[in-house]
Write an enzyme that holds these catalytic residues in place. Structure first.
Site, mmCIF file in Angstrom:
data_model
loop_
_atom_site.group_PDB
_atom_site.id
_atom_site.type_symbol
_atom_site.label_atom_id
_atom_site.label_comp_id
_atom_site.label_asym_id
_atom_site.label_seq_id
_atom_site.Cartn_x
_atom_site.Cartn_y
_atom_site.Cartn_z
ATOM 1 C CB CYS A 81 -0.899 0.028 1.241
ATOM 2 S SG CYS A 81 -2.285 -1.085 1.138
ATOM 3 C CG HIS A 82 1.038 3.891 -3.207
ATOM 4 N ND1 HIS A 82 0.358 2.902 -3.881
ATOM 5 C CD2 HIS A 82 2.112 4.201 -3.985
ATOM 6 C CE1 HIS A 82 0.982 2.636 -5.012
ATOM 7 N NE2 HIS A 82 2.048 3.405 -5.107
ATOM 8 C CG MET A 116 -5.979 -1.804 0.398
ATOM 9 S SD MET A 116 -7.002 -3.307 0.498
ATOM 10 C CE MET A 116 -6.341 -4.079 1.947
ATOM 11 C CD GLU A 117 -5.225 3.547 2.742
ATOM 12 O OE1 GLU A 117 -4.006 3.605 2.526
ATOM 13 O OE2 GLU A 117 -6.043 3.170 1.860
ATOM 14 C CG ASP A 131 -8.678 -6.877 23.239
ATOM 15 O OD1 ASP A 131 -8.230 -7.947 23.706
ATOM 16 O OD2 ASP A 131 -8.339 -5.758 23.674
#
Length: 159
Positions: A81-82, A116-117, A131
């Protein structure tokens, strides 16, 4: 079966590469991703309005911060990824029936998209919910993470 040349992250020899976006013009790019977490009854019993509160604290507020942090660190987690300067990252969490629905919206002005972010932000927010609630029940299920929309590149997507 696709050959190596049909994958942008592989060079002609089939080796991994970062895509060259140097010749592209910057545009405003947005992406929205969603993750869903099935919340079993012991977890839902802790719901107070639109927030889950456990001994670890405010679950959704913490998950929002974790999702934003993850979106900003995506290139450190996903190898090809950039690095992007994000103009906006917004994480919203609502409860629908017995699911926490996480929506991560990311915006940038750049030469490559922010899918992707958005996906990373939604995913890490879901993992944070798991969690923080696992002491109540380990029957939670992160059901799906998917891209809802993206704009500003070659192909806009709206699902």
């Amino acid at each position: 079966m696709a050959n190596a040349s049909s994958f942008t992250h592989l060079n002609e020899a089939g080796k991994p590469q970062m895509v060259d976006v140097g010749d592209k013009n910057p545009t405003v790019r947005t992406a929205v991703a969603e993750s869903r977490v099935l919340l079993p009854p012991p977890v839902l019993q802790q719901l107070n309005g639109q927030e889950l509160v456990t001994k670890k604290g405010a679950v959704f507020q913490t998950a929002v911060i974790a999702g934003i942090m993850a979106a900003k660190k995506t290139p450190e987690l996903i190898p090809l990824c950039h690095t992007l300067l994000l103009d906006k990252c917004d994480v919203q969490i609502t409860v629908q029936d017995s699911e926490a629905v996480i929506r991560c919206t990311v915006k940038t002005t750049g030469k490559t998209g922010v899918e992707m972010e958005a996906l990373t932000g939604a995913s890490v927010a879901a993992l944070t919910i798991y969690d923080m609630c696992k002491a109540l029940s380990q029957e939670m299920v992160i059901r799906e993470t998917k891209l809802i929309s993206k704009t500003g590149g070659k192909h806009d997507i709206h699902q």
